[in-house]
Scaffold this motif. Sequence first.
Motif, PDB file in Angstrom:
ATOM      1  N   GLY A 126       0.956  -1.108  -0.373  1.00 49.77           N
ATOM      2  CA  GLY A 126      -0.020  -0.111   0.020  1.00 49.77           C
ATOM      3  C   GLY A 126       0.993   1.071  -0.075  1.00 49.77           C
ATOM      4  N   ILE A 127       1.583   1.498   1.286  1.00 48.22           N
ATOM      5  CA  ILE A 127       2.574   2.948   1.229  1.00 48.22           C
ATOM      6  C   ILE A 127       3.427   2.779  -0.076  1.00 48.22           C
ATOM      7  CG2 ILE A 127       4.761   3.085   1.555  1.00 48.22           C
ATOM      8  CD1 ILE A 127       3.754   1.850   4.705  1.00 48.22           C
ATOM      9  N   LYS A 128       3.712   1.271  -1.002  1.00 54.84           N
ATOM     10  CA  LYS A 128       4.486   2.064  -1.910  1.00 54.84           C
ATOM     11  C   LYS A 128       3.552   2.201  -3.404  1.00 54.84           C
ATOM     12  CE  LYS A 128       7.244  -1.743  -2.976  1.00 54.84           C
ATOM     13  NZ  LYS A 128       7.571  -3.803  -3.595  1.00 54.84           N
ATOM     14  N   ALA A 129       2.480   2.204  -3.737  1.00 58.16           N
ATOM     15  CA  ALA A 129       1.746   2.647  -4.039  1.00 58.16           C
ATOM     16  C   ALA A 129       1.464   4.338  -4.391  1.00 58.16           C
ATOM     17  CB  ALA A 129       0.013   1.286  -4.458  1.00 58.16           C
ATOM     18  N   VAL A 130       1.192   4.364  -2.931  1.00 61.45           N
ATOM     19  CA  VAL A 130       1.309   5.906  -2.530  1.00 61.45           C
ATOM     20  C   VAL A 130       2.373   6.493  -2.990  1.00 61.45           C
ATOM     21  CG1 VAL A 130       1.272   7.604  -0.796  1.00 61.45           C
ATOM     22  CG2 VAL A 130       0.291   5.325  -0.791  1.00 61.45           C
ATOM     23  N   ALA A 131       4.073   5.902  -3.096  1.00 60.18           N
ATOM     24  CA  ALA A 131       4.716   6.295  -3.409  1.00 60.18           C
ATOM     25  C   ALA A 131       4.689   6.279  -4.743  1.00 60.18           C
ATOM     26  CB  ALA A 131       5.871   5.582  -3.103  1.00 60.18           C
ATOM     27  N   ARG A 132       4.305   5.326  -5.513  1.00 61.72           N
ATOM     28  CA  ARG A 132       4.178   5.622  -7.078  1.00 61.72           C
ATOM     29  C   ARG A 132       3.359   6.652  -7.551  1.00 61.72           C
ATOM     30  NH1 ARG A 132       5.670   2.017 -10.398  1.00 61.72           N
ATOM     31  NH2 ARG A 132       6.178   0.170  -8.661  1.00 61.72           N
ATOM     32  N   VAL A 133       2.629   7.188  -7.143  1.00 64.88           N
ATOM     33  CA  VAL A 133       0.799   8.337  -7.656  1.00 64.88           C
ATOM     34  C   VAL A 133       2.002   9.286  -7.262  1.00 64.88           C
ATOM     35  CG1 VAL A 133      -0.910   9.156  -7.229  1.00 64.88           C
ATOM     36  CG2 VAL A 133      -0.712   6.859  -6.923  1.00 64.88           C
ATOM     37  N   ARG A 134       2.467   8.979  -5.943  1.00 67.98           N
ATOM     38  CA  ARG A 134       3.129  11.026  -5.131  1.00 67.98           C
ATOM     39  C   ARG A 134       4.672  10.690  -6.923  1.00 67.98           C
ATOM     40  NH1 ARG A 134       2.762  11.618   0.637  1.00 67.98           N
ATOM     41  NH2 ARG A 134       1.220  11.257   1.427  1.00 67.98           N
ATOM     42  N   LEU A 135       4.706  10.158  -7.268  1.00 69.43           N
ATOM     43  CA  LEU A 135       6.166  10.650  -8.119  1.00 69.43           C
ATOM     44  C   LEU A 135       5.189  10.363  -9.013  1.00 69.43           C
ATOM     45  CD1 LEU A 135       9.313   9.682  -9.143  1.00 69.43           C
ATOM     46  CD2 LEU A 135       8.886   7.796  -9.077  1.00 69.43           C
ATOM     47  N   PRO A 157      -2.485  -2.946  -5.021  1.00 66.49           N
ATOM     48  CA  PRO A 157      -3.351  -3.175  -4.429  1.00 66.49           C
ATOM     49  C   PRO A 157      -4.722  -2.161  -5.556  1.00 66.49           C
ATOM     50  CG  PRO A 157      -2.043  -2.943  -3.229  1.00 66.49           C
ATOM     51  CD  PRO A 157      -1.957  -2.089  -4.430  1.00 66.49           C
ATOM     52  N   ARG A 158      -5.606  -3.691  -5.006  1.00 68.86           N
ATOM     53  CA  ARG A 158      -6.812  -3.351  -5.486  1.00 68.86           C
ATOM     54  C   ARG A 158      -7.883  -1.467  -5.106  1.00 68.86           C
ATOM     55  NH1 ARG A 158     -10.907  -5.602  -8.384  1.00 68.86           N
ATOM     56  NH2 ARG A 158     -12.854  -5.498  -8.537  1.00 68.86           N
ATOM     57  N   GLU A 159      -7.122  -1.240  -4.020  1.00 71.38           N
ATOM     58  CA  GLU A 159      -7.474   0.181  -3.309  1.00 71.38           C
ATOM     59  C   GLU A 159      -6.773   0.856  -4.391  1.00 71.38           C
ATOM     60  OE1 GLU A 159      -4.841  -1.808  -0.206  1.00 71.38           O
ATOM     61  OE2 GLU A 159      -6.249  -2.767  -1.536  1.00 71.38           O
ATOM     62  N   PHE A 160      -6.006   0.779  -4.486  1.00 65.30           N
ATOM     63  CA  PHE A 160      -5.048   2.404  -5.734  1.00 65.30           C
ATOM     64  C   PHE A 160      -5.472   2.068  -7.272  1.00 65.30           C
ATOM     65  CE2 PHE A 160      -3.208   1.473  -1.276  1.00 65.30           C
ATOM     66  CZ  PHE A 160      -2.968   2.785  -1.046  1.00 65.30           C
ATOM     67  N   ALA A 162      -8.089   2.436  -8.411  1.00 63.07           N
ATOM     68  CA  ALA A 162      -9.090   3.504  -9.261  1.00 63.07           C
ATOM     69  C   ALA A 162      -8.316   4.810  -9.000  1.00 63.07           C
ATOM     70  CB  ALA A 162     -10.041   3.775  -7.588  1.00 63.07           C
ATOM     71  N   LEU A 163      -7.450   4.706  -7.831  1.00 71.16           N
ATOM     72  CA  LEU A 163      -6.553   5.722  -7.864  1.00 71.16           C
ATOM     73  C   LEU A 163      -5.165   5.922  -8.896  1.00 71.16           C
ATOM     74  CD1 LEU A 163      -5.040   8.768  -6.425  1.00 71.16           C
ATOM     75  CD2 LEU A 163      -3.872   7.129  -4.875  1.00 71.16           C
ATOM     76  N   VAL A 164      -4.970   5.226  -9.482  1.00 68.90           N
ATOM     77  CA  VAL A 164      -4.157   4.955 -10.363  1.00 68.90           C
ATOM     78  C   VAL A 164      -4.790   5.381 -11.664  1.00 68.90           C
ATOM     79  CG1 VAL A 164      -2.884   4.037 -11.374  1.00 68.90           C
ATOM     80  CG2 VAL A 164      -2.332   3.844  -8.978  1.00 68.90           C
ATOM     81  N   ALA A 165      -5.576   4.579 -11.715  1.00 71.53           N
ATOM     82  CA  ALA A 165      -6.441   5.299 -13.371  1.00 71.53           C
ATOM     83  C   ALA A 165      -6.737   6.456 -13.559  1.00 71.53           C
ATOM     84  CB  ALA A 165      -7.519   4.098 -12.995  1.00 71.53           C
ATOM     85  N   ASP A 166      -7.435   7.100 -12.414  1.00 75.14           N
ATOM     86  CA  ASP A 166      -7.315   8.263 -12.582  1.00 75.14           C
ATOM     87  C   ASP A 166      -6.353   9.584 -12.780  1.00 75.14           C
ATOM     88  OD1 ASP A 166      -8.995  11.328 -11.496  1.00 75.14           O
ATOM     89  OD2 ASP A 166      -7.756  11.490 -10.207  1.00 75.14           O
TER      90      ASP A 166
END
Length: 226
Positions: A126-135, A157-160, A162-166
């Motif tokens: 989850g934290i890695k996904a957050v880092a990916r979106v912020r980068l 992860p699935r919960e991220f 939608a955020l990545v698609a946006d």
Amino acid sequence: MASHLDLEEQEQLDQLKHFWTRYGNAITWVLIVILAAIGGWNGYQYWQRTQAAQASALYDELERAAQAQDVQKIARVQEDLRSKYARTTYAAQGSLLAAQVLAEKGNVDAATAALNWVMADGSDDGIKAVARVRLAALQIEAKAYDEALKTLSASVPREFEALVADRKGDVLSLQGKADEAVVEYRKAYKQLDLRTEYRRLVEAKLNALGVNPQDTATSAAAEDKK
């Protein structure tokens, strides 16, 4: 009678001696291995607790440095967290926090390095996904759109999702690829909870591209039935 009992006891003792002579050494080693394993596990648990406590103290120090906007101290404490407690969640969280402050201070290269470290070595998906979106956000600000899309192409992860698609939709929209942007916004709109404010934001983006979100929902429902 006593003599008979003595003979039985002697026979049992002889059998026990014979058994121990044959299997005693193996039994001893098995017990040693079991006890060592128990001791090792307890030691490992203690080590983990100690690591977590020490990492927590450093993270608190990093938070204070972030509040004070002390960039030099942030860099120093972040490096301590990464080098000494890399396997703890605090190390990844600390790098996220450091990256945020560093980016705000205009030190984009250091912020990017911190986020890349989380993506490569972080222990929590989850934290890695957050880092990916912020980068990706930093890359968008730098107009490095292809790099941003590459950053967002990895699985999360699935919960991220939608955020990545946006965020992909944002990149494609900035590139002038409206149709492809709509596809990503549709994905995000479909996956987001009806009650979230974020869904209204995606709805506004679809509206700006001339897409009716209700039509999007209808299309999604039709696709689900196929």
